[in-house]
Design an enzyme around this catalytic site. Structure first.
Site: not given
Length: 376
Positions: A68, A71, A124
């Site tokens: 993640s 992101k 997230s």
């Protein structure tokens, strides 16, 4: 404080002189401030946010699954190509994505891009990144191409994105060094910097009473570590535990990236602690003579050249031999010369990266000769 030995400089216009546990509150070992720290991460890097200078590195160019941490780039593209106040209508594709962390988007409901970014960066949420991409670019795959174009622009040449959320894909990868550069850039965007230091916030939907309070997945933000102000966690079975963490003390910000770590929070604390423990190295002293320059038509034949300010850099001792000083001076001088007048500049680099610079100025006044003496 350490002081570099003064280096004699010739009157060239350009001179180069080579001179395990996941607890966020666990304390670093006592020797972490004395020497480079030991980290469990397979790859890690510590950089000075302002200059990008690498203070510590371990396999920093090794391609890894970023999970993640992806992101961060999703947010960059969304903030640069979209408008946070835009109202987004959730698609079927975004609503169907139920893997990993999600904020439970539902097809047809409306929510602002700003609230989608909150969900993506703070908790997230994977489904929010799909809604972000479809709205901003009009096409999910086009948005991912934009992410890769932006990575190239930032010099992240060992990075390739295949999606917006970070789920494992054989062609989806980055490096600790690239992620540090990407995050340094992202932290210059005020909305991004504000979101990644937020501990808790409420996400609101439009045209309904629906809302949800979310907490940041980065446990360091709720720890006792002084100055912590971001950035992002990432976890998958392939990537392991990953973390980008930043902290600011006395106006100086350092950034740690750890990939596939057995103890990401302890690794990050050790790296950040080491960064702040470095003593500044004085590489230029205000008023110290650097060289002399000839002055035409002056009552004095020359003038001394001095730094306008004292320059101190945070550099590990082992890197000092690689420090380069670059001096640029005016080719010709003609009186009168005022004290403090700029005569050139001096820059400091390691491996080509600019770490600091200072103006070089006249150390005293040089008046012009009387007109009648110049007739000779």
């Amino acid at each position: 404080m350490k002081l570099l030995a003064r280096t004699s400089l010739t009157l060239l216009i350009v001179v180069f002189a080579l001179l395990g546990p996941q607890s966020a509150s666990a304390e670093p070992s006592a020797d972490s401030t004395m020497k480079p720290p030991r980290v469990t991460a397979d790859a890690a890097v510590l950089v000075d946010v302002e200059t990008g200078h690498v203070l510590f590195a371990k396999n920093e160019r090794q391609r890894k699954d970023p999970a993640s941490l992806t992101k961060v780039m999703t947010a960059i593209v969304a903030l640069e190509a979209g408008r946070p106040g835009d109202v987004v209508t959730v698609s079927e594709r975004a609503a169907r994505f139920g893997r990993g962390s999600v904020i439970d988007l539902r097809a047809g409901e409306k929510i602002t891009l700003e609230n989608l970014l909150k969900a993506a960066l703070i908790m997230s949420a994977n489904d929010s990144t799909i809604a972000i991409a479809e709205h901003v670019a009009g096409d999910y795959d086009l948005f991912v191409r934009w992410m890769n174009l932006k990575a190239r622009q930032l010099g992240a040449h060992d990075t390739r994105f295949m999606n917006t959320h970070g789920f494992t894909h054989p062609n989806h990868y980055s490096t600790a060094a690239d992620l540090a550069e990407i995050t340094r850039y992202a932290l210059r965007i005020p909305q991004f910097a504000a979101l990644v230091r937020t501990r808790e916030i409420t996400v609101y939907w439009r045209d309904s009473d629906r809302k949800r309070t979310i907490r940041n997945t980065n446990r360091l933000l709720r720890s006792d570590f002084e100055g912590i102000d971001g950035v992002k966690t990432g976890t998958t079975s392939a990537a392991g535990h990953c973390l980008i963490a930043s902290a600011t003390r006395d106006g100086r910000r350092v950034l740690a990236v750890v990939l596939h770590s057995d103890g990401r929070y302890l690794d990050a604390r050790r790296l950040l602690t080491y960064g702040f423990a470095l003593e500044p190295v004085e590489v230029a002293t205000r008023g110290d003579q650097i060289t002399r320059l000839l002055v035409r038509e002056g009552v004095r034949p020359d003038v001394i050249v001095v730094p306008a300010e004292t320059v101190r850099l945070y550099i590990p001792e082992a890197q000092l031999p690689a420090l380069e000083k670059e001096v640029r001076l005016k080719k010709t001088l003609e009186a009168p010369i005022a004290p403090g007048e700029k005569l050139g500049e001096m820059a400091f680099r390691i491996n080509g990266r600019l770490l600091g610079q200072v103006d070089l100025t006249a150390g005293y006044r040089v008046a012009r000769k009387p007109w009648y003496t110049r007739l000779r």
